[in-house]
Design a protein around this motif. Structure first.
Motif, mmCIF file in Angstrom:
data_model
loop_
_atom_site.group_PDB
_atom_site.id
_atom_site.type_symbol
_atom_site.label_atom_id
_atom_site.label_comp_id
_atom_site.label_asym_id
_atom_site.label_seq_id
_atom_site.Cartn_x
_atom_site.Cartn_y
_atom_site.Cartn_z
ATOM 1 N N ASP A 79 0.805 -1.216 0.000
ATOM 2 C CA ASP A 79 0.000 0.000 0.000
ATOM 3 C C ASP A 79 0.840 1.268 0.000
ATOM 4 N N ASP A 82 2.425 3.299 -5.405
ATOM 5 C CA ASP A 82 1.341 3.557 -6.351
ATOM 6 C C ASP A 82 1.413 2.483 -7.442
ATOM 7 N N THR A 205 -6.610 -1.269 1.983
ATOM 8 C CA THR A 205 -7.105 -0.784 0.699
ATOM 9 C C THR A 205 -8.003 0.415 0.976
ATOM 10 N N ASP A 206 -8.515 1.014 -0.088
ATOM 11 C CA ASP A 206 -9.458 2.114 0.100
ATOM 12 C C ASP A 206 -10.687 1.652 0.876
ATOM 13 N N LYS A 207 -11.085 0.406 0.683
ATOM 14 C CA LYS A 207 -12.282 -0.104 1.363
ATOM 15 C C LYS A 207 -12.020 -0.459 2.820
ATOM 16 N N ARG A 209 -9.492 0.848 4.777
ATOM 17 C CA ARG A 209 -8.927 1.945 5.566
ATOM 18 C C ARG A 209 -10.010 2.526 6.488
#
Length: 312
Positions: A79, A82, A205-207, A209
């Motif tokens: 993470d 990029d 991940t974005d989900k 976090r």
């Protein structure tokens, strides 16, 4: 391939002699970066490969790499890189997903058992001149407890294998897996509602976090125990500390934090909180394995060979 350069962006292990020997044997050189971000990126600019642990590499950082063909992470999570930008620039990213499975799994179990059995509280009681069980609070038999695992990768499966004979049941929530083997796969709401102990094993991940926030803690059982040996930002630390102070959460054990090290003042006098310094991965054997495997990925990439641990 002869004459290639490999840069270590951030050295966290005691030495890099394993990497140096392998790289020099293949005809390359190894350099360890130091200084601030500008210094590290300047050294990495014309490197053929990077060995990386925690140093963040953004799209802008990657754009400044003129020769890099691979970024090999020593750890599991990626993470801090990029991945989209790396893919667009044709830079392979690898990790070492299997180097510390035993260590992290057993550290998780150790934190869980120490917390459930109130070991730190007992130690503090005796050191303060106290004795007996009266100051420890309620302790339940482990075989009456349900453990919920958020994520069911290598580490979580080993945690389940160790705990399964000791606990009432193991529940699993992992939307990316079709089944959970001998354990019961459930929706997230059911895991929160039924688990006496919630242990975090999902990637950042974005989900994920901030997924363990005030609302998630409120959805869990009263007096729940929360364990996190995965990624710090998955748990909103301030919300967890508030829940510990109020008694909504019975106990917590954390090896990872959003900011590392965490502010000591924030942790001071928080009841039923056990913390360790992001050490779950650590053993001499695990470090050596990570060094060998990450360096092996670098050499394979520069030789044009298939990569065993390619993420992107």
């Amino acid at each position: 391939m002869a004459g290639f350069r490999v840069v270590v962006t951030d050295q966290v292990f005691p030495d890099v002699e394993v990497e140096r020997a392998l790289i020099e044997q293949a005809g390359g050189t190894l350099e360890v970066a130091s200084g601030d971000r500008t210094d590290v990126l300047a050294l990495a600019r014309d490197a053929d490969a990077l060995l990386n642990t925690y140093f963040p590499l953004s799209a802008a950082d990657l754009a400044g790499l003129s020769r890099c063909r691979i970024i090999a992470r020593y750890g599991i999570g990626v993470d801090n890189i990029d991945l989209v930008a790396a893919r667009m620039r044709g830079i392979a990213v690898t990790n070492v997903p299997d180097y510390c499975v035993e260590e992290v799994a057993l550290h998780t179990v150790a934190l869980l058992l120490a917390t459930v059995r109130r070991v730190p509280a007992g130690d503090a009681l005796v050191r303060a001149g106290g004795w007996g069980v009266g100051g420890l609070g309620e302790i339940h038999r482990l075989s009456t407890r349900t453990v919920g695992l958020l994520g069911y990768g290598r580490i979580a499966r080993l945690v389940a294998d160790v705990l399964r004979p000791l606990v009432r049941q193991v529940l699993v929530h992992d939307p990316y897996l079709a089944g959970a083997g001998p354990d019961r796969s459930v929706e997230l709401a059911e895991l929160y509602a039924e688990s006496d102990i919630v242990s975090v094993h999902c990637p950042l991940t974005d989900k994920t976090r901030g997924m363990i926030d005030a609302a998630a803690l409120a959805a869990m059982r009263p007096d729940v125990t929360v364990v996190n040996t995965s990624r710090g930002p998955i748990v909103v630390l301030a919300d967890l500390l508030d829940a510990l102070r109020s008694g909504q959460v019975g106990a917590a054990a954390l090896d990872v934090f959003d900011a590392e090290p965490p502010p000591a003042a924030a942790l001071d006098k928080v009841p039923n909180l056990l913390v360790t310094p992001h050490s779950a991965f650590y053993s001499l054997e695990a470090i050596g394995e990570s060094q060998r495997k990450a360096t092996g990925q670098v050499l394979a990439a520069l030789r044009g060979e298939p990569l065993a641990y390619q993420v992107t």
